[in-house]
Design an enzyme around this catalytic site. Structure first.
Site, PDB file in Angstrom:
ATOM      1  N   LYS A  53     -11.158 -62.834  62.886  1.00 36.33           N
ATOM      2  CA  LYS A  53     -11.458 -63.599  64.091  1.00 36.33           C
ATOM      3  C   LYS A  53     -10.593 -64.698  63.793  1.00 36.33           C
ATOM      4  O   LYS A  53     -11.068 -65.727  65.150  1.00 36.33           O
ATOM      5  CB  LYS A  53     -13.094 -63.401  63.797  1.00 36.33           C
ATOM      6  CG  LYS A  53     -14.165 -62.343  64.220  1.00 36.33           C
ATOM      7  CD  LYS A  53     -15.832 -62.125  63.942  1.00 36.33           C
ATOM      8  CE  LYS A  53     -15.968 -61.940  62.759  1.00 36.33           C
ATOM      9  NZ  LYS A  53     -17.505 -61.757  61.884  1.00 36.33           N
ATOM     10  N   ARG A  80      -8.805 -51.264  56.070  1.00 42.73           N
ATOM     11  CA  ARG A  80      -9.223 -51.784  57.391  1.00 42.73           C
ATOM     12  C   ARG A  80      -8.025 -51.724  58.697  1.00 42.73           C
ATOM     13  O   ARG A  80      -6.828 -51.122  58.077  1.00 42.73           O
ATOM     14  CB  ARG A  80      -9.224 -53.517  57.188  1.00 42.73           C
ATOM     15  CG  ARG A  80      -8.397 -54.151  56.763  1.00 42.73           C
ATOM     16  CD  ARG A  80      -8.475 -55.847  56.508  1.00 42.73           C
ATOM     17  NE  ARG A  80      -8.680 -56.700  56.986  1.00 42.73           N
ATOM     18  CZ  ARG A  80     -10.230 -57.210  57.764  1.00 42.73           C
ATOM     19  NH1 ARG A  80     -11.027 -56.911  56.796  1.00 42.73           N
ATOM     20  NH2 ARG A  80      -9.842 -58.306  59.070  1.00 42.73           N
ATOM     21  N   GLU A 129     -21.112 -60.581  60.759  1.00 43.34           N
ATOM     22  CA  GLU A 129     -20.783 -62.399  60.888  1.00 43.34           C
ATOM     23  C   GLU A 129     -21.276 -62.976  62.241  1.00 43.34           C
ATOM     24  O   GLU A 129     -20.246 -62.784  62.854  1.00 43.34           O
ATOM     25  CB  GLU A 129     -20.385 -63.002  59.813  1.00 43.34           C
ATOM     26  CG  GLU A 129     -20.306 -64.818  59.759  1.00 43.34           C
ATOM     27  CD  GLU A 129     -19.424 -65.766  58.552  1.00 43.34           C
ATOM     28  OE1 GLU A 129     -19.049 -64.463  58.155  1.00 43.34           O
ATOM     29  OE2 GLU A 129     -19.933 -66.685  58.668  1.00 43.34           O
TER      30      GLU A 129
HETATM   31  P1  ATP Z   1     -12.883 -60.907  60.375  1.00 43.13           P
HETATM   32  O1  ATP Z   1     -11.607 -61.261  59.152  1.00 43.13           O
HETATM   33  O2  ATP Z   1     -12.130 -60.164  61.489  1.00 43.13           O
HETATM   34  O3  ATP Z   1     -13.625 -62.474  60.343  1.00 43.13           O
HETATM   35  P2  ATP Z   1     -14.973 -59.164  58.619  1.00 43.13           P
HETATM   36  O4  ATP Z   1     -14.482 -59.427  57.558  1.00 43.13           O
HETATM   37  O5  ATP Z   1     -14.865 -62.009  58.842  1.00 43.13           O
HETATM   38  O6  ATP Z   1     -13.534 -59.816  60.129  1.00 43.13           O
HETATM   39  P3  ATP Z   1     -17.832 -59.537  59.322  1.00 43.13           P
HETATM   40  O7  ATP Z   1     -18.238 -59.738  60.159  1.00 43.13           O
HETATM   41  O8  ATP Z   1     -17.919 -59.773  57.997  1.00 43.13           O
HETATM   42  O9  ATP Z   1     -15.824 -59.375  60.282  1.00 43.13           O
HETATM   43  O10 ATP Z   1     -17.142 -57.649  59.723  1.00 43.13           O
HETATM   44  C1  ATP Z   1     -18.080 -56.724  59.531  1.00 43.13           C
HETATM   45  C2  ATP Z   1     -17.837 -55.389  58.862  1.00 43.13           C
HETATM   46  O11 ATP Z   1     -16.599 -54.718  60.225  1.00 43.13           O
HETATM   47  C3  ATP Z   1     -17.779 -55.473  58.116  1.00 43.13           C
HETATM   48  O12 ATP Z   1     -18.177 -54.446  57.066  1.00 43.13           O
HETATM   49  C4  ATP Z   1     -15.954 -55.346  57.669  1.00 43.13           C
HETATM   50  O13 ATP Z   1     -15.674 -54.784  56.808  1.00 43.13           O
HETATM   51  C5  ATP Z   1     -16.187 -54.658  59.195  1.00 43.13           C
HETATM   52  N1  ATP Z   1     -14.320 -54.948  59.402  1.00 43.13           N
HETATM   53  C6  ATP Z   1     -14.056 -56.281  59.724  1.00 43.13           C
HETATM   54  N2  ATP Z   1     -12.465 -56.237  60.108  1.00 43.13           N
HETATM   55  C7  ATP Z   1     -12.931 -54.352  60.146  1.00 43.13           C
HETATM   56  C8  ATP Z   1     -11.070 -54.248  60.485  1.00 43.13           C
HETATM   57  N3  ATP Z   1      -9.789 -54.851  60.610  1.00 43.13           N
HETATM   58  N4  ATP Z   1     -11.558 -52.641  60.432  1.00 43.13           N
HETATM   59  C9  ATP Z   1     -12.445 -51.939  59.436  1.00 43.13           C
HETATM   60  N5  ATP Z   1     -13.167 -52.547  59.721  1.00 43.13           N
HETATM   61  C10 ATP Z   1     -13.526 -54.108  59.543  1.00 43.13           C
HETATM   62 MG    MG Z   2     -16.401 -62.385  57.540  1.00 43.03          MG
END
Ligand code: ATP
Ligand code: MG
Length: 556
Positions: free
Chosen positions: A275, A265, A36
């Protein structure tokens, strides 16, 4: 700290892919990385990038980069651009054009109409609190919304009116009609669409209804022919919803439709990995920006001197599993050291300088010496260094009286070798009013350039130095863990746990050739650690970021 079962489970997605290829369910593998654009990518995303792009590479498949841009309020083009750059910097190429979930807004809309026509979706006017109350809890089943039995005809009209902007934000939502008593709360008539009058960075003001993640994600995967949709464990329950949508949409209900697989994760010690929290660190000024070298963001790691190869190797070392764990920072830094040891040219720098005057060296004379850029790799060539009557050494490398026989640095009356140059012996020294040493007076043995002393004296220690007239004044920024506790993310006021000494800067000297150093490319400053040149250049002074120490310092 890292769970050893990771090694055992390392290949569960790989096994699944092999099985799906073997039994002919898929002939080609298609994965995707779906960020995102609401922040900069962090090392957790790198795990997901390496996994998705890595699997596609290994199975000669494809991996898409898709911006999951269904929430215009928090997203921006700045984030889109930084994400593209980070993925490429890590060494991966997405298949074809960049994709955006927003490219599919019309299709999502048609899918929603299809569900309404099948009696599987309805417009609901319950407000947020009522929706929560009706939803029930893990122990208590939910209650049907009073709007659940509106006719299909009326729902179609209402949804079209939602799209036409006839309702205000929050006035109503479109919900799926599934099961208010499901043990999985996500199946209790989840929202599909909400109203938002925000400007969208891709679609402008074309839409005022925006799809929810669960609805948009599976359909985007299906449109792109994704075979294996990998996400993190918190979406485990939502897999039921993923499947429900695709099974109830005519054109996507195919045997080879996408399937979702979850992995744990990445959580790294002494930092935060969401983020939202990273954004807070930036906005509240705890760090200098998303690319502050203390940040676990990809741009922060790049500026710190990390290499893409080290990050990819790290992802390989941690593997994937379904076990939630905290990963030791040492694993990341070890991967980095192992790579830098091979690729980083050697140089010398003095972080906390004291002046050494070589009294028996001719006045106004300077010599150049050729020094190897890498002790084990001749192909990295040599560089010119200088030697004269005045040099700098690190304060740590001198003391008046050697504390014991094992002391291998400079002290009065004792000899030491200067790396790449001569053997010197300290004679005496000056101090300032506070007793700090300012200058050491020494003598050199002019027969010892690249040779042992002719009389067979054994010289035990080697220290680094920089010749004074050619030295470049440099700010060295030395970093430590950003937080004082292992898991700051679990504390409400995580910002109170920031390490006040996470950045310590000193003024010292580098070799002259550092003036031309490429930004963010790490050098091994002999005995001092790996450093890279920073983009900052305050009043023309060279700034060097410490990338990592030569040896692990976390475990002590
Ligand atoms: P955050 O919680 O940091 O905002 P998010 O999951 O909302 O992360 P996205 O932009 O939706 O962020 O994530 C893009 C991809 O990265 C998704 O497939 C998510 O599962 C993966 N991802 C995000 N954070 C991690 C992590 N700490 N370890 C492994 N994969 C991750
Ligand atoms: Mg997200």
């Amino acid at each position: 700290m890292t769970d050893t079962s990771e090694v055992v489970h390392k290949n569960f997605v790989r096994n699944q892919i092999q099985e799906d290829l073997a039994n002919g369910l898929h002939t080609d593998i298609v994965t995707r990385f779906p960020p995102e654009p609401n922040g900069y990518l962090h090392i957790g995303h790198a795990k997901s990038i390496c996994l998705n792009f890595g699997l596609a590479n290994d199975f000669s498949g494809k991996c898409n980069l898709r911006f999951d841009d269904t929430n215009p309020a928090k997203e921006s083009i700045e984030f889109v651009e930084s994400i593209k750059q980070d993925v490429q910097w890590l060494g991966f190429n997405w298949d074809g054009e960049i994709r955006y979930s927003s490219d599919y807004f019309q299709i999502f809309y048609e899918c929603a109409l299809e569900l309404i026509k099948k009696g599987l979706a309805y417009v609901c006017y319950l407000d947020a609190k009522q929706t929560r109350d009706y939803r029930g809890t893990l122990k208590e089943v939910g209650k049907n919304s009073p709007y659940r039995d509106t006719t299909i005809e009326e729902n179609l009209n209402l949804f079209k009116e939602m799209k036409a902007g006839k309702f205000s934000e929050g006035e109503c939502v479109l919900r799926a009609k599934i099961d208010m008593s499901s043990p999985f709360i996500c199946m209790r008539d989840p929202a599909l669409y909400r109203i938002r009058f925000d400007h969208h960075h891709q679609t402008g003001n074309n839409w005022c209804i925006y799809p929810m993640y669960d609805f948009a994600h599976c359909i985007s995967d299906a449109i792109e022919g994704i075979t294996h949709s990998l996400c993190t464990l918190e979406f485990q329950d939502n897999r039921r919803l993923y499947d429900w949508f695709l099974e109830h949409l005519e054109r996507f209900n195919q045997p080879n439709r996408p399937h979702q697989y979850e992995f744990s994760r990445l959580n790294l010690e002494y930092t935060v990995m969401s983020k939202r929290k990273l954004q807070q660190l930036v906005e509240d000024g705890f760090v200098s920006g998303w690319d502050d070298p203390r940040m676990p963001t990809i741009s922060g790691l790049r500026r710190r001197g990390y290499t893409p190869a080290a990050i990819r190797d790290f992802a390989e070392r941690i593997g994937i599993s379904k076990v939630d764990s905290m990963t030791d920072m040492k694993i990341l830094e070890d991967a980095l050291r192992d790579n830098l040891n091979i690729v980083a040219p050697r140089t010398m720098g003095v972080l906390d300088p004291i002046r050494v005057i070589i009294e028996n060296y001719p006045q106004d004379s300077i010599e150049t010496i050729s020094a190897p850029n890498h002790p084990q790799n001749e192909s990295m060539g040599e560089r010119e260094i200088f030697f004269s009557r005045e040099i700098f050494i690190d304060r740590d490398d001198f003391c008046e009286v050697a504390p014991n026989n094992k002391y291998k640095r400079l002290s009065v009356g004792k000899e030491v070798r200067l790396r790449n140059a001569y053997v010197i012996k300290a004679i005496t020294f000056d101090t300032d009013f506070d007793g700090n040493i300012t200058t050491v007076y020494a003598e050199y043995d002019k027969e010892t350039l690249g040779k042992n002393p002719i009389d067979g004296r054994k010289i035990k220690g080697v220290i680094h130095f920089v010749e004074a007239s050619q030295a470049v004044q440099t700010e060295f920024r030395v970093y430590d863990r950003l937080f004082l506790t292992e898991n700051p993310g679990k504390h409400d006021k995580f910002e109170e746990l920031i390490n006040p000494n996470s950045l310590v800067s000193t003024i010292g000297f580098c070799e002259r050739n550092m003036i031309g150093a490429e930004l963010y490319k790490s050098f091994q400053f002999e005995r001092n650690g790996y450093f890279c040149r920073d983009k900052d250049n305050d009043e023309g002074m060279l700034v060097m970021n410490k990338t990592v120490s030569l040896r692990d310092t976390w475990s002590n």
